[in-house]
Scaffold this motif. Structure first.
Motif, PDB file in Angstrom:
ATOM      1  N   LEU A   1       0.644  28.162 -12.627  1.00  0.00           N
ATOM      2  CA  LEU A   1       0.866  26.729 -12.787  1.00  0.00           C
ATOM      3  C   LEU A   1       2.332  26.460 -13.095  1.00  0.00           C
ATOM      4  N   SER A   2       2.968  25.704 -12.246  1.00  0.00           N
ATOM      5  CA  SER A   2       4.401  25.447 -12.400  1.00  0.00           C
ATOM      6  C   SER A   2       4.652  23.945 -12.489  1.00  0.00           C
ATOM      7  N   THR A   3       5.578  23.554 -13.360  1.00  0.00           N
ATOM      8  CA  THR A   3       5.945  22.149 -13.497  1.00  0.00           C
ATOM      9  C   THR A   3       7.135  21.788 -12.622  1.00  0.00           C
ATOM     10  N   ALA A   4       7.662  22.768 -11.896  1.00  0.00           N
ATOM     11  CA  ALA A   4       8.870  22.523 -11.106  1.00  0.00           C
ATOM     12  C   ALA A   4       8.658  21.444 -10.058  1.00  0.00           C
ATOM     13  N   VAL A   5       7.449  21.388  -9.462  1.00  0.00           N
ATOM     14  CA  VAL A   5       7.201  20.403  -8.419  1.00  0.00           C
ATOM     15  C   VAL A   5       7.265  18.992  -8.977  1.00  0.00           C
ATOM     16  N   TYR A   6       6.808  18.796 -10.211  1.00  0.00           N
ATOM     17  CA  TYR A   6       6.840  17.464 -10.818  1.00  0.00           C
ATOM     18  C   TYR A   6       8.276  17.058 -11.166  1.00  0.00           C
ATOM     19  N   THR A   7       9.055  18.048 -11.605  1.00  0.00           N
ATOM     20  CA  THR A   7      10.471  17.777 -11.848  1.00  0.00           C
ATOM     21  C   THR A   7      11.158  17.386 -10.552  1.00  0.00           C
TER      22      THR A   7
ATOM     23  N   LEU B   1       8.191  14.148  -0.296  1.00  0.00           N
ATOM     24  CA  LEU B   1       8.157  15.592  -0.501  1.00  0.00           C
ATOM     25  C   LEU B   1       6.804  16.118  -0.034  1.00  0.00           C
ATOM     26  N   PHE B   2       6.829  17.119   0.822  1.00  0.00           N
ATOM     27  CA  PHE B   2       5.602  17.781   1.260  1.00  0.00           C
ATOM     28  C   PHE B   2       5.318  18.944   0.320  1.00  0.00           C
ATOM     29  N   VAL B   3       4.083  18.998  -0.168  1.00  0.00           N
ATOM     30  CA  VAL B   3       3.686  20.032  -1.118  1.00  0.00           C
ATOM     31  C   VAL B   3       2.500  20.798  -0.538  1.00  0.00           C
ATOM     32  N   ALA B   4       2.641  22.101  -0.468  1.00  0.00           N
ATOM     33  CA  ALA B   4       1.575  22.969   0.042  1.00  0.00           C
ATOM     34  C   ALA B   4       0.723  23.438  -1.132  1.00  0.00           C
ATOM     35  N   SER B   5      -0.559  23.062  -1.110  1.00  0.00           N
ATOM     36  CA  SER B   5      -1.450  23.428  -2.213  1.00  0.00           C
ATOM     37  C   SER B   5      -2.285  24.652  -1.848  1.00  0.00           C
ATOM     38  N   LYS B   6      -2.946  25.213  -2.863  1.00  0.00           N
ATOM     39  CA  LYS B   6      -3.825  26.384  -2.710  1.00  0.00           C
ATOM     40  C   LYS B   6      -3.064  27.587  -2.127  1.00  0.00           C
ATOM     41  N   THR B   7      -1.823  27.745  -2.567  1.00  0.00           N
ATOM     42  CA  THR B   7      -0.997  28.833  -2.020  1.00  0.00           C
ATOM     43  C   THR B   7      -1.424  30.203  -2.524  1.00  0.00           C
ATOM     44  N   ASP B   8      -2.421  30.239  -3.398  1.00  0.00           N
ATOM     45  CA  ASP B   8      -2.980  31.524  -3.801  1.00  0.00           C
ATOM     46  C   ASP B   8      -3.908  32.083  -2.718  1.00  0.00           C
TER      47      ASP B   8
ATOM     48  N   PRO C   1      12.306  21.353   2.396  1.00  0.00           N
ATOM     49  CA  PRO C   1      11.239  22.289   2.799  1.00  0.00           C
ATOM     50  C   PRO C   1       9.996  22.079   1.949  1.00  0.00           C
ATOM     51  N   PRO C   2       8.812  22.376   2.466  1.00  0.00           N
ATOM     52  CA  PRO C   2       7.589  22.225   1.673  1.00  0.00           C
ATOM     53  C   PRO C   2       7.664  23.028   0.381  1.00  0.00           C
ATOM     54  N   PHE C   3       7.116  22.450  -0.659  1.00  0.00           N
ATOM     55  CA  PHE C   3       7.098  23.104  -1.970  1.00  0.00           C
ATOM     56  C   PHE C   3       5.726  23.743  -2.153  1.00  0.00           C
ATOM     57  N   TYR C   4       5.692  25.016  -2.476  1.00  0.00           N
ATOM     58  CA  TYR C   4       4.421  25.734  -2.602  1.00  0.00           C
ATOM     59  C   TYR C   4       3.901  25.623  -4.030  1.00  0.00           C
ATOM     60  N   PHE C   5       2.589  25.344  -4.135  1.00  0.00           N
ATOM     61  CA  PHE C   5       2.008  25.023  -5.435  1.00  0.00           C
ATOM     62  C   PHE C   5       0.597  25.590  -5.554  1.00  0.00           C
ATOM     63  N   SER C   6       0.263  26.082  -6.749  1.00  0.00           N
ATOM     64  CA  SER C   6      -1.091  26.558  -7.032  1.00  0.00           C
ATOM     65  C   SER C   6      -1.413  26.268  -8.486  1.00  0.00           C
TER      66      SER C   6
ATOM     67  N   ASP D   1       0.821  -1.215   0.000  1.00  0.00           N
ATOM     68  CA  ASP D   1       0.000   0.000   0.000  1.00  0.00           C
ATOM     69  C   ASP D   1       0.855   1.265   0.000  1.00  0.00           C
ATOM     70  N   THR D   2       2.039   1.164   0.539  1.00  0.00           N
ATOM     71  CA  THR D   2       2.921   2.331   0.630  1.00  0.00           C
ATOM     72  C   THR D   2       4.009   2.340  -0.444  1.00  0.00           C
ATOM     73  N   THR D   3       4.218   1.195  -1.094  1.00  0.00           N
ATOM     74  CA  THR D   3       5.325   1.075  -2.048  1.00  0.00           C
ATOM     75  C   THR D   3       5.166   2.037  -3.224  1.00  0.00           C
ATOM     76  N   CYS D   4       6.227   2.741  -3.518  1.00  0.00           N
ATOM     77  CA  CYS D   4       6.273   3.651  -4.663  1.00  0.00           C
ATOM     78  C   CYS D   4       7.722   4.104  -4.817  1.00  0.00           C
ATOM     79  N   ASP D   5       7.977   4.936  -5.817  1.00  0.00           N
ATOM     80  CA  ASP D   5       9.328   5.468  -6.022  1.00  0.00           C
ATOM     81  C   ASP D   5       9.524   6.801  -5.317  1.00  0.00           C
ATOM     82  N   VAL D   6       8.439   7.517  -5.099  1.00  0.00           N
ATOM     83  CA  VAL D   6       8.481   8.783  -4.367  1.00  0.00           C
ATOM     84  C   VAL D   6       7.080   9.047  -3.841  1.00  0.00           C
ATOM     85  N   ALA D   7       6.990   9.616  -2.637  1.00  0.00           N
ATOM     86  CA  ALA D   7       5.693   9.932  -2.036  1.00  0.00           C
ATOM     87  C   ALA D   7       5.517  11.438  -1.957  1.00  0.00           C
ATOM     88  N   CYS D   8       4.354  11.901  -2.394  1.00  0.00           N
ATOM     89  CA  CYS D   8       4.029  13.332  -2.356  1.00  0.00           C
ATOM     90  C   CYS D   8       2.923  13.542  -1.327  1.00  0.00           C
TER      91      CYS D   8
END
Length: 541
Positions: free
Chosen positions: A488-494, A446-453, A476-481, A409-416
């Motif tokens: 819209l940024s693709t940096a978080v996916y990279t 990686l922790f991602v902060a959504s709705k940063t607008d 550090p948390p990555f800020y995303f909106s 259930d937890t197996t993956c290559d990276v967890a967001c």
């Protein structure tokens, strides 16, 4: 007895012993057991024998033996073939009985003289009429058993309906599929070249029908290789009849014409990138195949088989289109990976924006997403450049109510871990999942902060996401909106794809970062202390 003795037996016992014809003396290389009739016999082929000079034996075929065999078919699925064997006049001075009231076949050659028709045999899946034969003159004896084997190994019953006098639907569908596959330019006509290729030995060789069994060791994954991508690109170009670089719904349906079912539903258009008109592009098409190869390799091999991969790629089987990667622990030990496809699990509470995060990966902002709320997909896949190399990243949205009860259930290559900056409970949910299931794993997180607008909710000192990440040696948390195309940024996916590609570097880099942070803090403190001492000294002067 005439078969094995190759001569007519002058004394015939009431019942012959069981005869076994060895495989090495038969054209099909299949052993055959011949059993004189017994009520307890189980058979694949039934041979009914009558004397053409005695009408009573003919009547008995119709009134006794056919009903008995038909009843046997109902009781035993393996009893599915029927033969009629004719005795000719060589045994009886030339007298033959040919009752006129029987139904005859009008399209048999002259030397075929059937006395019973298909309708007399209703219920049997096949009735094959043979030449007349004679045990006394050894005429057509061996042929009988050759055709008996052939009827079992190459039956016509699944192909042709004698009552309706037409191909059975499954047979017609199979022939249509063969035609479609052979029509390589998709013009609904077989050219001489296409027809010659179809009739060449390779497409019908046994090697093209190799069963696609593949073993994937634990902690390994499956990817399409360049052979697979080349073949699929050819298939795409074949069905892109208007040459617009995309498959319309009709073209996609034609593409699946060789399949027994349509494998991709409307969720496809929320899983991969599409054109401005919402059509399936080549990039999205190949991404979808990449996803299927990663998630369900046996289904992928099945699909490639329907498309005729072994035939048109001139390889033994579709397994040659697949690469099985090495175990991940070896990648960690060697500090490098040859994988090109990575799975990222997106974890977050209800309403944290996981679905929007997946759709943003496909270039769709919130405004575009709101136009089509139906047929959502829990997966999205796209390509990302990592150090100049193209990698496929699969995002898998994990429902908030899922309980992580198994290691898989937890197996993956990276967890967001995606949390809503306006909701304290949203971050707490991610923090708890991380501490329970990912804290001691080697999976990059990686922790991602959504709705940063929106305005961020202030948290008590010591409980902020940044402090949590620092404490657990995370980036550090990555800020995303994804409110607008500008934000819209693709940096978080990279960043996610990079972490998956280099999992062995995460701790090292974080350790170094922490070290330099401490150095910087120490330097700042030293500077402040130095300035204070300098001011005190100047004051004393």
């Amino acid at each position: 007895m005439a078969l094995v003795g190759e001569e007519f037996p002058e004394e015939v016992p009431p019942r012959a012993e069981e005869i076994i014809i060895p495989a090495d003396v038969t054209p099909e290389k299949i052993p055959t057991h011949i059993v004189d009739y017994s009520g307890r016999s189980r058979a694949n082929v039934v041979c009914m024998v009558y004397d053409v000079t005695a009408e009573a034996t003919i009547d008995k075929i119709r009134t006794k033996w056919i009903p008995m065999v038909n009843g046997g078919i109902e009781r035993c699925a393996s009893l599915s073939k029927m033969f009629l064997l004719f005795k000719d006049s060589h045994n009886s001075g030339g007298k033959q009985v040919r009752p006129a009231h029987r139904e005859l076949h009008g399209n048999h050659p002259a030397h075929h003289e059937p006395v019973l028709g298909d309708r007399d045999l209703r219920g049997a899946s096949l009735c094959l009429f043979l030449h007349q034969c004679s045990a006394k003159n050894l005429k057509n004896i061996s042929e009988l058993f050759y055709y008996a084997q052939k009827a079992v190994l190459h039956p016509t019953a699944p192909l042709y309906d004698p009552e309706e006098k037409q191909l059975r639907p499954a047979c017609a569908q199979a022939l249509t599929r063969i035609f479609t596959m052979s029509d390589q330019d998709n013009n609904q006509i077989l050219s001489d070249e296409e027809l010659n290729y179809f009739q060449s030995p390779d497409p019908t060789s046994n090697s093209a029908l190799v069963s696609f069994r593949i073993r994937v060791p634990q902690d390994c994954s499956t990817e399409l290789n360049h052979f697979g991508y080349q073949f699929l690109q050819r298939m795409f170009e074949k069905h892109d009849k208007d040459r617009d670089g995309a498959l319309s719904p009709v073209e996609l349906q034609n593409f699946f014409g060789v399949f027994p079912y349509i494998p991709w539903g409307p969720e496809l258009y929320h899983t991969v990138c599409t054109t401005d008109k919402g059509l399936l592009s080549l990039h999205g098409f190949l991404c979808q195949w990449t996803l299927v190869a990663y998630l369900d390799i046996h289904r992928c091999l099945e699909y490639l088989g329907y498309l005729g991969y072994p035939i048109f790629s001139q390889q033994d089987s579709q397994i040659y289109a697949i690469t099985v990667t090495r175990e991940k622990k070896i990648d960690l030990e060697k500090g490098q990976t040859h994988r090109n496809v990575f799975l990222c699990k997106v974890i977050g509470s209800q309403g944290s924006g996981k679905s929007a995060f997946l759709q943003a990966f496909l270039g769709k902002n919130v405004a575009v997403q709101s136009e089509s709320e139906e047929n959502r997909s829990s997966y999205s896949i796209n390509t990302v450049l990592v150090n100049g190399q193209e990698k496929h990243l699969i995002l898998h949205e994990i429902e908030a109510d899922v309980e992580f009860t198994k290691s898989s259930d937890t197996t993956c290559d990276v967890a967001c871990f995606l949390y809503d900056v306006t909701d304290l409970k949203s971050f707490n949910y991610c923090a708890n999942i991380y501490k329970q299931h990912y804290l001691d794993s080697q999976i990059p997180c990686l922790f991602v902060a959504s709705k940063t607008d929106l305005p961020e909710t202030s948290l008590p000192h010591g409980f902020s996401p940044a402090e949590f990440c620092y404490k657990h040696r995370l980036q550090p948390p990555f800020y995303f909106s994804c409110v607008s195309q500008e934000l819209l940024s693709t940096a978080v996916y990279t960043k996610l794809a990079t972490a998956a590609t280099f999992p062995h570097l995460n701790d090292i880099e974080l350790g170094a970062s922490s070290f330099w942070i401490r150095i910087a803090l120490g330097a700042a403190v030293a500077t402040i202390v130095g300035i204070s001492l300098y001011k005190a000294m100047m004051k004393n002067k």
